[in-house]
Design an enzyme around this catalytic site. Structure first.
Site, PDB file in Angstrom:
ATOM      1  N   CYS A 269       0.879  -1.180   0.000  1.00 32.32           N
ATOM      2  CA  CYS A 269       0.000   0.000   0.000  1.00 32.32           C
ATOM      3  C   CYS A 269       0.910   1.221   0.000  1.00 32.32           C
ATOM      4  CB  CYS A 269      -0.889   0.008   1.237  1.00 32.32           C
ATOM      5  SG  CYS A 269      -1.970  -1.417   1.338  1.00 32.32           S
ATOM      6  N   ALA A 270       1.553   1.453  -1.125  1.00 34.96           N
ATOM      7  CA  ALA A 270       2.678   2.396  -1.145  1.00 34.96           C
ATOM      8  C   ALA A 270       2.249   3.860  -1.121  1.00 34.96           C
ATOM      9  CB  ALA A 270       3.538   2.129  -2.377  1.00 34.96           C
ATOM     10  N   GLY A 274       6.237   7.393   0.716  1.00 41.97           N
ATOM     11  CA  GLY A 274       7.106   7.794   1.830  1.00 41.97           C
ATOM     12  C   GLY A 274       7.979   6.629   2.307  1.00 41.97           C
ATOM     13  N   ASP A 320      -5.078  -4.087  -6.274  1.00 34.41           N
ATOM     14  CA  ASP A 320      -6.219  -3.640  -5.474  1.00 34.41           C
ATOM     15  C   ASP A 320      -6.617  -4.595  -4.353  1.00 34.41           C
ATOM     16  OD1 ASP A 320      -7.737  -5.677  -6.403  1.00 34.41           O
ATOM     17  OD2 ASP A 320      -9.291  -4.434  -7.288  1.00 34.41           O
ATOM     18  N   CYS A 396      -1.302   4.052  10.804  1.00 33.73           N
ATOM     19  CA  CYS A 396      -1.039   5.297  11.542  1.00 33.73           C
ATOM     20  C   CYS A 396      -2.202   5.522  12.502  1.00 33.73           C
ATOM     21  CB  CYS A 396      -0.798   6.478  10.604  1.00 33.73           C
ATOM     22  SG  CYS A 396      -2.098   6.746   9.400  1.00 33.73           S
TER      23      CYS A 396
HETATM   24  C1  LIG Z   1      -1.635   4.532   4.943  1.00 34.97           C
HETATM   25  S1  LIG Z   1      -1.779   4.804   3.243  1.00 34.97           S
HETATM   26  C2  LIG Z   1      -0.166   4.445   2.648  1.00 34.97           C
HETATM   27  C3  LIG Z   1       0.876   5.486   2.967  1.00 34.97           C
HETATM   28  C4  LIG Z   1       2.224   5.188   2.333  1.00 34.97           C
HETATM   29  N1  LIG Z   1       2.682   3.841   2.621  1.00 34.97           N
HETATM   30  C5  LIG Z   1       3.272   6.189   2.761  1.00 34.97           C
HETATM   31  O1  LIG Z   1       4.159   5.844   3.558  1.00 34.97           O
HETATM   32  O2  LIG Z   1       3.224   7.326   2.273  1.00 34.97           O
HETATM   33  C6  LIG Z   1      -2.715   3.432   2.700  1.00 34.97           C
HETATM   34  C7  LIG Z   1      -2.792   3.237   1.206  1.00 34.97           C
HETATM   35  O3  LIG Z   1      -3.578   2.076   0.941  1.00 34.97           O
HETATM   36  C8  LIG Z   1      -4.193   2.249  -0.320  1.00 34.97           C
HETATM   37  N2  LIG Z   1      -5.322   1.313  -0.453  1.00 34.97           N
HETATM   38  C9  LIG Z   1      -6.599   1.474  -0.036  1.00 34.97           C
HETATM   39  N3  LIG Z   1      -7.352   0.412  -0.382  1.00 34.97           N
HETATM   40  C10 LIG Z   1      -6.533  -0.449  -1.030  1.00 34.97           C
HETATM   41  C11 LIG Z   1      -6.726  -1.708  -1.636  1.00 34.97           C
HETATM   42  N4  LIG Z   1      -7.921  -2.319  -1.645  1.00 34.97           N
HETATM   43  N5  LIG Z   1      -5.670  -2.308  -2.229  1.00 34.97           N
HETATM   44  C12 LIG Z   1      -4.450  -1.706  -2.227  1.00 34.97           C
HETATM   45  N6  LIG Z   1      -4.207  -0.502  -1.664  1.00 34.97           N
HETATM   46  C13 LIG Z   1      -5.231   0.114  -1.072  1.00 34.97           C
HETATM   47  C14 LIG Z   1      -4.598   3.714  -0.322  1.00 34.97           C
HETATM   48  O4  LIG Z   1      -4.756   4.192  -1.638  1.00 34.97           O
HETATM   49  C15 LIG Z   1      -3.447   4.373   0.432  1.00 34.97           C
HETATM   50  O5  LIG Z   1      -2.516   4.943  -0.451  1.00 34.97           O
END
Ligand SMILES: C[S@@+](CC[C@H](N)C(=O)[O-])C[C@H]1O[C@@H](n2cnc3c(N)ncnc32)[C@H](O)[C@@H]1O
Length: 444
Positions: A269-270, A274, A320, A396
């Site tokens: 979940c990049a 960051g 996804d 977080c």
């Molecule tokens: C906490 S954020 C990630 C922050 C990132 N790792 C950083 O350090 O900047 C969670 C991420 O999960 C993604 N996400 C949400 N649903 C998802 C899914 N079903 N499959 C994959 N990624 C997903 C979101 O788009 C979001 O960017």
């Protein structure tokens, strides 16, 4: 430790009123930092200090939304003794939607009056307030009855319904009673800006440069904490791509992955990357980091950031989490990734210090949906870890439900993994966001 605002000056009121009125036109509770950067860009008459001042006032108002609404309701009801009961009842029924509707219905001068009281801000009173004496008296009495009812924290914008959640966190993480109150109060202060230097050999020269530019700097290992952050983008080290802005808690999560040069690492979940970048830093262009996210546009940001930093071993594609990832060939050949990070979408309760509107979005519906999504992502990411490899689950958030309870649920269904360690990092122990990580090893 309330958020100190400069004294209110009457000549600023017309601008505050205009901005607040515009904000209240938003149909749903807005994400304030985004709204401000969009809106203040168009305010050509404002200088830098004006922008900072108006942003500070709006941020403070956002932190205290619930007490502002309920103080006015209590004042109108006129029975101060019933105020704690009224607060409890309203809190139990309130959603982010009803809260925002109540805020929209309040006159802006009333918002400013209660904001001044809650933040201990002196100065002028809006001249539209004609019942000042009664309001001052109500405030004095309210503080007494809340104190008696052991409900002082509501005046920090802390919802009564969060009390058991915080008690559970305290118990689980061994936070002493003395830490719980500062944790609540600290939600109304912004953490400092934390920086990560891309390459270890640059830490000392970059630190010297930042100090040379007149910033106050503290170091926690290789992480740099800057006080008086404004203007950091002008630093040569920033422009040369030697620095990244990354909260200290977030830096600790990438460190827990412990990516090594030459390995295959997946950041599932990049987002904007960051943690991808921090892991790429640790690998120094040897091996590869695969960055995926459901939102493809976010991955574009990673492309830019990786290029700027000089990391050429980051590849990106959308994923996804509906099904396990189809492994890239060279990863499949070695039996899976050496390390996988699942930095799951969450309530972001650990970032309330920076994003005060996020706290009002936390409700039962949001939480239930997120827990299911967290389970699904973890479940579908896990098969990509090779036997002997490491899986790090992170959020977080400080809520047990999103953290330890998700890890327990995962372990109950995935016997091939063992838990090495799990912890909450950052605030209240460090002046940063509050985050969680669990390190799991695939043993079979
Ligand atoms: C906490 S954020 C990630 C922050 C990132 N790792 C950083 O350090 O900047 C969670 C991420 O999960 C993604 N996400 C949400 N649903 C998802 C899914 N079903 N499959 C994959 N990624 C997903 C979101 O788009 C979001 O960017």
């Amino acid at each position: 430790m309330s958020h100190a605002l400069p004294e209110f000056r009457g000549f600023r009121f017309p601008h505050i009123k205009r901005l607040w009125t515009a904000l209240c036109q938003e149909p749903e509770l807005p994400q304030l930092d985004r709204w401000l950067s969009k809106t203040l860009r168009d305010e050509k008459a404002f200088g830098r200090r004006d922008r900072l001042y108006y942003a500070d006032v709006l941020f403070a108002a956002m932190r205290y939304l619930q007490p502002i609404v309920l103080l006015e309701a209590g004042f109108k009801a006129g029975d101060v003794k019933q105020f704690p009961a009224l607060y409890q009842a309203e809190d139990a029924a309130m959603t982010s939607v009803t809260l925002w509707q109540s805020v929209q219905a309040l006159p802006v001068e009333v918002v400013l009056f209660w904001l001044a009281k809650l933040t201990d801000t002196g100065g002028d009173w809006p001249r539209e307030i004609t019942d000042l004496a009664e309001r001052h008296q109500f405030w004095t009495n309210v503080k007494q009855v809340l104190n008696k009812a052991n409900m002082n924290d509501v005046l920090q914008g802390w919802r009564p319904r969060w009390q058991p959640l915080l008690a559970a966190r305290g118990l689980r993480s061994g936070w002493s009673q003395e830490l719980l109150h500062p944790f609540v109060q600290g939600q109304n202060t912004r953490p400092p800006l934390w920086l990560r230097v891309q390459r270890p050999e640059d830490v000392a020269p970059v630190a010297a440069q930042i100090i040379g530019q007149g910033y106050d700097l503290e170091q926690d290992g290789d992480a740099l904490k800057v006080i008086g952050e404004r203007g950091i983008y002008q630093l040569p080290a920033w422009q040369e791509g030697k620095l990244e802005i990354q909260d200290w808690a977030s830096q600790q999560i990438s460190r827990a992955v412990d990516a090594q040069p030459g390995e295959q690492v997946w950041d599932a979940c990049a987002g904007g990357g960051g943690k991808t970048l921090a892991m790429a830093s640790a690998m120094n262009n040897k091996g590869a980091v695969t960055a995926t996210d459901i939102r493809e546009y976010k991955l574009e940001e990673i492309k830019k950031r990786a290029k700027r930093a000089g990391w050429f071993n980051v590849r990106r594609f959308p994923w996804d989490a509906e099904a396990p990832l189809r492994l890239p060939k060279e990863v499949a050949r070695q039996g899976g990734f050496d390390r996988v990070l699942v930095d799951a979408p969450c309530t972001s309760s650990g970032t309330w210090r920076r994003n005060p509107d996020a706290r009002w979005r936390l409700d039962e519906t949001q939480l239930t949906e997120l827990l299911a999504l967290q389970d699904k992502i973890l479940h579908n990411a896990a098969p990509a870890v090779k036997v002997g490899g490491r899986l790090v689950y992170a959020t977080c958030s400080w809520l047990e439900a999103e953290n330890e309870q998700r890890v327990e649920a995962f372990l109950a269904n995935n016997a091939g993994f063992t838990l090495e360690q799990q912890q909450v990092v950052g605030f209240p122990h460090q002046n940063a966001d509050t985050m969680f990580y669990a390190v799991l090893t695939r043993v079979a």
